[in-house]
Design a protein around this motif. Structure first.
Motif, PDB file in Angstrom:
ATOM      1  N   GLU A  79      13.883  -1.517  -7.405  1.00  0.00           N
ATOM      2  CA  GLU A  79      14.845  -2.468  -6.846  1.00  0.00           C
ATOM      3  C   GLU A  79      15.173  -2.203  -5.380  1.00  0.00           C
ATOM      4  O   GLU A  79      15.173  -3.125  -4.570  1.00  0.00           O
ATOM      5  N   GLN A  80      15.448  -0.973  -5.020  1.00  0.00           N
ATOM      6  CA  GLN A  80      15.875  -0.690  -3.660  1.00  0.00           C
ATOM      7  C   GLN A  80      14.714  -0.662  -2.665  1.00  0.00           C
ATOM      8  O   GLN A  80      14.793  -1.271  -1.604  1.00  0.00           O
ATOM      9  N   ASP A  81      13.627   0.010  -3.014  1.00  0.00           N
ATOM     10  CA  ASP A  81      12.536   0.177  -2.062  1.00  0.00           C
ATOM     11  C   ASP A  81      11.530  -0.966  -2.055  1.00  0.00           C
ATOM     12  O   ASP A  81      10.861  -1.203  -1.053  1.00  0.00           O
ATOM     13  N   HIS A  82      11.406  -1.657  -3.173  1.00  0.00           N
ATOM     14  CA  HIS A  82      10.416  -2.725  -3.286  1.00  0.00           C
ATOM     15  C   HIS A  82      11.027  -3.921  -4.018  1.00  0.00           C
ATOM     16  O   HIS A  82      10.657  -4.235  -5.150  1.00  0.00           O
ATOM     17  N   PRO A  83      11.975  -4.616  -3.387  1.00  0.00           N
ATOM     18  CA  PRO A  83      12.677  -5.708  -4.070  1.00  0.00           C
ATOM     19  C   PRO A  83      11.764  -6.855  -4.511  1.00  0.00           C
ATOM     20  O   PRO A  83      12.008  -7.465  -5.554  1.00  0.00           O
ATOM     21  N   PRO A  98       0.809  -1.224   0.000  1.00  0.00           N
ATOM     22  CA  PRO A  98       0.000   0.000   0.000  1.00  0.00           C
ATOM     23  C   PRO A  98       0.840   1.271   0.000  1.00  0.00           C
ATOM     24  O   PRO A  98       0.335   2.342  -0.299  1.00  0.00           O
ATOM     25  N   GLN A  99       2.136   1.160   0.297  1.00  0.00           N
ATOM     26  CA  GLN A  99       2.989   2.331   0.345  1.00  0.00           C
ATOM     27  C   GLN A  99       3.406   2.833  -1.040  1.00  0.00           C
ATOM     28  O   GLN A  99       4.009   3.888  -1.159  1.00  0.00           O
ATOM     29  N   LEU A 100       3.066   2.095  -2.086  1.00  0.00           N
ATOM     30  CA  LEU A 100       3.351   2.564  -3.438  1.00  0.00           C
ATOM     31  C   LEU A 100       2.501   3.793  -3.725  1.00  0.00           C
ATOM     32  O   LEU A 100       1.333   3.848  -3.359  1.00  0.00           O
ATOM     33  N   ASP A 101       3.100   4.764  -4.398  1.00  0.00           N
ATOM     34  CA  ASP A 101       2.308   5.929  -4.758  1.00  0.00           C
ATOM     35  C   ASP A 101       1.305   5.546  -5.846  1.00  0.00           C
ATOM     36  O   ASP A 101       1.477   4.562  -6.564  1.00  0.00           O
TER      37      ASP A 101
END
Length: 85
Positions: free
Chosen positions: A63-67, A21-24
């Motif tokens: 890649e970094q925030d949502h592997p 849910p943290q995806l914009d």
């Protein structure tokens, strides 16, 4: 067999999007649009290389925030490559 794998991976993408849910909203809508485009194009027996490139760019972006999400995208890109896209 790769087309069935692609369907499973697209479902996994949808599931992963729901679990993050943290995806914009813009990223979520873009990924849902890409998934819909892939499903529609592969069912019609055609696919666009630009779509594959867009997936690769999104995988790098996440890649970094949502592997987990990036991994799903990379699997889809690999599967598209196996079916000739």
């Amino acid at each position: 067999m790769p087309r069935e794998s692609l369907k499973q991976q697209l479902q996994q993408l949808h599931d992963t999007l729901q679990q993050h849910p943290q995806l914009d909203d813009e990223s979520r809508e873009l990924l849902q649009s890409i998934a819909g485009d892939i499903a529609g194009q592969t069912e019609a027996g055609q696919a666009d290389e630009a779509l594959t490139e867009q997936l690769q760019q999104q995988a790098i972006r996440f890649e970094q925030d949502h592997p987990t999400l990036a991994g799903v995208l990379r699997q889809i890109v690999d599967t598209l490559g196996r079916i000739g896209v």
